[in-house]
Design an enzyme around this catalytic site. Structure first.
Site, mmCIF file in Angstrom:
data_model
loop_
_atom_site.group_PDB
_atom_site.id
_atom_site.type_symbol
_atom_site.label_atom_id
_atom_site.label_comp_id
_atom_site.label_asym_id
_atom_site.label_seq_id
_atom_site.Cartn_x
_atom_site.Cartn_y
_atom_site.Cartn_z
ATOM 1 N N GLY A 184 0.773 -1.239 0.000
ATOM 2 C CA GLY A 184 0.000 0.000 0.000
ATOM 3 C C GLY A 184 0.803 1.288 0.000
ATOM 4 O O GLY A 184 0.322 2.310 0.494
ATOM 5 N N ASN A 197 -5.850 2.800 -12.799
ATOM 6 C CA ASN A 197 -4.843 1.864 -12.296
ATOM 7 C C ASN A 197 -3.473 2.494 -12.464
ATOM 8 O O ASN A 197 -3.235 3.220 -13.422
ATOM 9 C CB ASN A 197 -4.913 0.567 -13.124
ATOM 10 C CG ASN A 197 -3.817 -0.419 -12.763
ATOM 11 O OD1 ASN A 197 -3.555 -0.667 -11.576
ATOM 12 N ND2 ASN A 197 -3.164 -0.991 -13.761
ATOM 13 N N ILE A 206 -7.615 -9.093 -11.652
ATOM 14 C CA ILE A 206 -8.209 -8.487 -12.851
ATOM 15 C C ILE A 206 -9.718 -8.704 -12.778
ATOM 16 O O ILE A 206 -10.194 -9.846 -12.811
ATOM 17 C CB ILE A 206 -7.624 -9.128 -14.132
ATOM 18 C CG1 ILE A 206 -6.101 -8.916 -14.180
ATOM 19 C CG2 ILE A 206 -8.285 -8.539 -15.370
ATOM 20 C CD1 ILE A 206 -5.393 -9.716 -15.264
ATOM 21 N N LEU A 207 -10.466 -7.617 -12.657
ATOM 22 C CA LEU A 207 -11.931 -7.729 -12.576
ATOM 23 C C LEU A 207 -12.516 -7.767 -13.988
ATOM 24 O O LEU A 207 -11.944 -7.201 -14.916
ATOM 25 C CB LEU A 207 -12.505 -6.543 -11.801
ATOM 26 C CG LEU A 207 -12.000 -6.413 -10.356
ATOM 27 C CD1 LEU A 207 -12.452 -5.089 -9.741
ATOM 28 C CD2 LEU A 207 -12.480 -7.586 -9.503
ATOM 29 N N HIS A 264 0.376 1.382 -13.163
ATOM 30 C CA HIS A 264 1.157 0.232 -13.623
ATOM 31 C C HIS A 264 2.637 0.628 -13.625
ATOM 32 O O HIS A 264 2.985 1.708 -14.124
ATOM 33 C CB HIS A 264 0.713 -0.192 -15.032
ATOM 34 C CG HIS A 264 1.453 -1.384 -15.521
ATOM 35 N ND1 HIS A 264 1.203 -2.658 -15.045
ATOM 36 C CD2 HIS A 264 2.489 -1.507 -16.390
ATOM 37 C CE1 HIS A 264 2.039 -3.509 -15.625
ATOM 38 N NE2 HIS A 264 2.829 -2.833 -16.440
HETATM 39 C C1 GAR Z 1 3.257 -1.005 -7.411
HETATM 40 O O1 GAR Z 1 4.518 -0.949 -8.015
HETATM 41 C C2 GAR Z 1 2.177 -1.018 -8.474
HETATM 42 O O2 GAR Z 1 2.464 -0.210 -9.570
HETATM 43 C C3 GAR Z 1 2.199 -2.471 -8.882
HETATM 44 O O3 GAR Z 1 2.382 -3.176 -7.671
HETATM 45 C C4 GAR Z 1 3.051 -2.361 -6.721
HETATM 46 C C5 GAR Z 1 2.199 -2.258 -5.483
HETATM 47 O O4 GAR Z 1 2.855 -1.564 -4.469
HETATM 48 N N1 GAR Z 1 0.981 -2.818 -9.558
HETATM 49 C C6 GAR Z 1 0.945 -3.706 -10.549
HETATM 50 O O5 GAR Z 1 1.919 -4.328 -10.914
HETATM 51 C C7 GAR Z 1 -0.410 -3.885 -11.179
HETATM 52 N N2 GAR Z 1 -0.284 -4.501 -12.455
HETATM 53 P P1 GAR Z 1 2.078 -0.892 -3.256
HETATM 54 O O6 GAR Z 1 1.139 -1.940 -2.671
HETATM 55 O O7 GAR Z 1 3.190 -0.545 -2.293
HETATM 56 O O8 GAR Z 1 1.349 0.313 -3.769
#
Ligand code: GAR
Length: 212
Positions: free
Chosen positions: A16, A112, A97-98, A114
């Protein structure tokens, strides 16, 4: 009379840090006309839930493994989002993925973040550290982050903001992930939320137009 704030639900699955960036931006008054009203996690032990609680934000848990398939999980998520009367849904490290049950109900209202420059290193299987492993394997000199609208096709919706970050010679997936988070994700995600809540993003022919 004060204008009614846009209600934001943040969907999480892990640490998070992006949620934290949103909370910090909100506390600095930088989320425009938006307010985080609910954090929904697909995992009961996600640290993101603690971050929400520490800031007095309502939390809900909808565990993916409690549902036999993605369609029933998506329907349950859609019902929660309707119940919470949200105006914007933010995927912040949300790893499920919803399906179109949710995407159609909230078209151009879900965004989102990415951790790569879409259309590179994206789509099914590209999440978290895997994205950075693949970027390093390919030897790209620049990577970064993208904020985009969510559609039923993974990582394919209209792009809102992108920020490039240099890849360094000695990078590991972990060091690259950290630099991309710090220099790109934690900046462009709150900015995109602010733009959305202030009504500055429109979608025309599959592309966004930002009115700054
Ligand atoms: C982040 O780097 C986010 O961009 C990625 O997961 C991490 C979550 O970190 N999301 C994806 O790869 C989605 N395809 P966080 O829980 O510390 O925000």
């Amino acid at each position: 009379m004060t204008e009614k704030k846009a209600k934001i639900a943040v969907l999480v699955s892990g640490g998070g840090t992006n949620l934290q960036a949103l909370i910090d931006a909100q506390n600095r008054g930088e989320l425009g006309n938006g307010e985080i009203t609910c954090v929904i996690s697909s995992k009961s032990d996600a640290y993101a839930l603690e971050r929400a609680k520490n800031n007095g934000i309502k939390t809900r848990i909808l565990i993916r493994k409690d549902f036999t398939d993605i369609a029933s999980y998506s329907r349950a998520m859609r019902d929660i989002l309707i119940e919470e009367k949200v105006d914007l849904i933010v995927y912040a490290g949300f790893m499920t993925i919803l399906d179109e049950n949710v995407c159609d109900a909230f078209q151009n209202k879900m965004i989102n973040v990415h951790p790569a420059l879409i259309p590179s290193f994206c789509g099914k299987g590209f999440y978290g550290l895997h994205v950075h492993e693949e970027a390093l394997k390919k030897g790209v000199k620049v990577s970064g982050a993208t904020v985009h609208f969510v559609t039923a096709e993974c990582d394919a919706g209209p792009i809102i903001l992108q920020k490039a970050v240099d890849v360094l010679e000695n990078d590991t997936p972990e060091t690259l992930q950290k630099r991309i988070m710090e220099q790109a994700e934690w900046k462009i995600l709150p900015k995109a939320v602010q733009l959305f809540c202030d009504g500055k993003i429109t979608v025309e022919n599959g592309r966004t137009v930002i009115d700054e």
